[in-house]
Design an enzyme around this catalytic site. Structure first.
Site, PDB file in Angstrom:
ATOM      1  N   GLY A  48      17.434  10.598  46.408  1.00  0.00           N
ATOM      2  CA  GLY A  48      17.990  11.880  46.833  1.00  0.00           C
ATOM      3  C   GLY A  48      17.017  12.990  46.492  1.00  0.00           C
ATOM      4  O   GLY A  48      16.447  13.021  45.392  1.00  0.00           O
ATOM      5  N   ASN A  52      15.450  13.644  42.874  1.00  0.00           N
ATOM      6  CA  ASN A  52      14.022  13.349  42.694  1.00  0.00           C
ATOM      7  C   ASN A  52      13.273  14.549  42.114  1.00  0.00           C
ATOM      8  O   ASN A  52      12.429  14.399  41.228  1.00  0.00           O
ATOM      9  CB  ASN A  52      13.393  12.976  44.037  1.00  0.00           C
ATOM     10  CG  ASN A  52      13.910  11.659  44.584  1.00  0.00           C
ATOM     11  OD1 ASN A  52      14.460  10.843  43.850  1.00  0.00           O
ATOM     12  ND2 ASN A  52      13.738  11.455  45.874  1.00  0.00           N
ATOM     13  N   PHE A 102      20.184   6.112  51.189  1.00  0.00           N
ATOM     14  CA  PHE A 102      18.956   6.282  51.972  1.00  0.00           C
ATOM     15  C   PHE A 102      18.358   4.902  52.171  1.00  0.00           C
ATOM     16  O   PHE A 102      18.059   4.204  51.199  1.00  0.00           O
ATOM     17  CB  PHE A 102      17.978   7.187  51.227  1.00  0.00           C
ATOM     18  CG  PHE A 102      16.624   7.321  51.884  1.00  0.00           C
ATOM     19  CD1 PHE A 102      16.474   7.977  53.093  1.00  0.00           C
ATOM     20  CD2 PHE A 102      15.487   6.800  51.279  1.00  0.00           C
ATOM     21  CE1 PHE A 102      15.234   8.109  53.693  1.00  0.00           C
ATOM     22  CE2 PHE A 102      14.239   6.926  51.863  1.00  0.00           C
ATOM     23  CZ  PHE A 102      14.111   7.585  53.075  1.00  0.00           C
ATOM     24  N   GLY A 225       0.191  15.239  53.522  1.00  0.00           N
ATOM     25  CA  GLY A 225      -0.116  13.879  53.089  1.00  0.00           C
ATOM     26  C   GLY A 225      -1.463  13.785  52.397  1.00  0.00           C
ATOM     27  O   GLY A 225      -1.791  14.588  51.516  1.00  0.00           O
ATOM     28  N   LYS A 227      -4.220  14.655  53.364  1.00  0.00           N
ATOM     29  CA  LYS A 227      -5.076  15.820  53.612  1.00  0.00           C
ATOM     30  C   LYS A 227      -4.761  16.972  52.663  1.00  0.00           C
ATOM     31  O   LYS A 227      -5.418  18.011  52.725  1.00  0.00           O
ATOM     32  CB  LYS A 227      -4.916  16.273  55.058  1.00  0.00           C
ATOM     33  CG  LYS A 227      -5.407  15.265  56.086  1.00  0.00           C
ATOM     34  CD  LYS A 227      -5.282  15.817  57.490  1.00  0.00           C
ATOM     35  CE  LYS A 227      -3.835  15.965  57.910  1.00  0.00           C
ATOM     36  NZ  LYS A 227      -3.696  16.427  59.319  1.00  0.00           N
ATOM     37  N   GLY A 228      -3.753  16.805  51.801  1.00  0.00           N
ATOM     38  CA  GLY A 228      -3.440  17.847  50.835  1.00  0.00           C
ATOM     39  C   GLY A 228      -2.354  18.778  51.340  1.00  0.00           C
ATOM     40  O   GLY A 228      -1.415  18.362  52.015  1.00  0.00           O
ATOM     41  N   GLY A 256       6.680  13.691  48.360  1.00  0.00           N
ATOM     42  CA  GLY A 256       6.863  15.117  48.627  1.00  0.00           C
ATOM     43  C   GLY A 256       7.772  15.787  47.611  1.00  0.00           C
ATOM     44  O   GLY A 256       7.572  16.946  47.250  1.00  0.00           O
ATOM     45  N   ASP A 257       8.767  15.052  47.134  1.00  0.00           N
ATOM     46  CA  ASP A 257       9.656  15.602  46.110  1.00  0.00           C
ATOM     47  C   ASP A 257       8.911  15.794  44.787  1.00  0.00           C
ATOM     48  O   ASP A 257       9.124  16.786  44.081  1.00  0.00           O
ATOM     49  CB  ASP A 257      10.851  14.675  45.897  1.00  0.00           C
ATOM     50  CG  ASP A 257      11.699  14.534  47.158  1.00  0.00           C
ATOM     51  OD1 ASP A 257      11.753  15.499  47.933  1.00  0.00           O
ATOM     52  OD2 ASP A 257      12.298  13.465  47.350  1.00  0.00           O
TER      53      ASP A 257
END
Length: 346
Positions: A48, A52, A102, A225, A227-228, A256-257
């Protein structure tokens, strides 16, 4: 700075496919897709977006307030987060629904196919954010992540009414929301988080140009991602922040979290957005090396080494060691979290 994190709390079912999804997609058959992937592994873990991010903040020494809706099956997960220092006392507990689920399959290229079952998250709109933050000593920043759409709207409205700075992070819900709803969530946000796809979707659905967004938010962070990320502020040139390279990537779920947790932690310590993006990238690199979204546990030395290797020695100076707040967690809080899973909905 005290941070409240709102959004989904879920159980993740993570699967691995030993191939590439793209090999199974026929260009002339995309209107009639019916695919089944035989996976090699299944890993069931806590997840979640709100949980996270709260986990990452706790690992960095914070005591974030977790605001979300869960089921009675959340007890074990909740006790683990409470032990780390997450304040669980603002959770709504459903008496009728399971915690959200999820389900995600990842191929060898890191591409993902996912489904999300709402479950108890459907009751998140019953949470009164003003009551939640007011009854727990107040907060200085609210992160509004993917959640029940009505709850996201109500939390945003509450932040404006209370004068509390907020971070808008609609992420997966952008696909469901229409233009007016997105504009409501984004307007006056101190921080706006999107990835590249979400950025394009946000602009398309709102009808705004990039400059329109930048006049409405304090800082816009776009993750890309490997690429920063890119940090943008109105009237200033965009700044590209390289990712911290990872040679042994395991699972992109929740990366990402972790980035957001690192960014918010640095913000809480008074760092500028570019430095915050560097720290977000550093924490994300550790999440990428682990299966599951709440399994990484970097030491202060490891974080500083990652920052110094990518951005230079000066980037390693800053926030205190991880786990500083975890030691402050009391047995009473853990007990309160366990008892919370038996409460009736508010």
């Amino acid at each position: 700075m005290r941070i409240a994190v709102t959004g989904s709390v879920a159980t993740d079912h993570l699967m691995s496919f030993p191939g590439h999804f793209s090999d199974q997609l026929l260009p002339d058959q995309l209107a009639h897709v019916s695919l089944s992937f035989l996976v090699d592994s299944l890993d069931v873990r806590p997840g979640g977006v709100a949980a996270n991010i709260a986990y990452g903040l706790a690992r960095l020494g914070h005591r974030p307030l977790l605001v979300g809706s869960v089921g009675a099956d959340f007890e074990a997960h909740g006790a683990e987060l409470a032990h780390l220092g997450v304040d669980m006392t603002a959770l709504h507990v459903s008496s009728a629904r399971h915690t959200a689920r999820f389900m995600c399959t990842t191929d060898e290229a890191g591409n993902q196919l996912a489904s999300f079952y709402t479950g108890a998250m459907a009751e998140a709109s019953s949470i009164d954010l003003a009551e939640a933050v007011g009854g727990h000593g107040g907060v200085d920043l609210v992160h509004i992540g993917a959640d029940d759409p009505d709850a996201m709207s109500l939390h945003t409205r509450a932040c404006r009414a209370l004068g509390i700075p907020f971070a808008a992070d609609p992420s997966q819900q952008l696909a469901r929301l229409d233009g007016p709803a997105i504009r409501h969530l984004v307007h006056e946000a101190r921080l706006l988080f999107t990835n590249e796809y979400e950025r394009a979707l946000l602009l398309d659905k709102t009808g705004w140009h990039e400059r329109d967004v930048l006049t409405r938010v304090g800082t816009w962070i776009t993750t890309r991602g490997a690429k920063g990320s890119v940090v943008e502020r109105c009237g200033e040139p965009a700044v590209e922040v390289p990712a911290v390279a990872v040679a042994d990537a395991v699972d992109p779920t929740g990366v990402g979290d972790a980035y957001r947790a690192g960014f918010l932690s640095a913000t809480a310590h008074g760092h500028d957005p570019v430095t915050a993006a560097q720290r977000g990238s550093a924490l994300a690199s550790f999440a990428l090396r682990h299966l599951g979204t709440q399994t990484y546990d970097p030491t202060e030395t490891q974080l500083h080494e990652a920052l110094a290797a990518t951005y230079g020695p000066e980037a390693a100076a800053g926030p205190p060691a991880p786990h500083a707040a975890a030691d402050q967690t009391t047995a009473a809080q853990t007990t309160a979290t366990r008892s919370a899973t038996t409460r009736a909905p508010r």
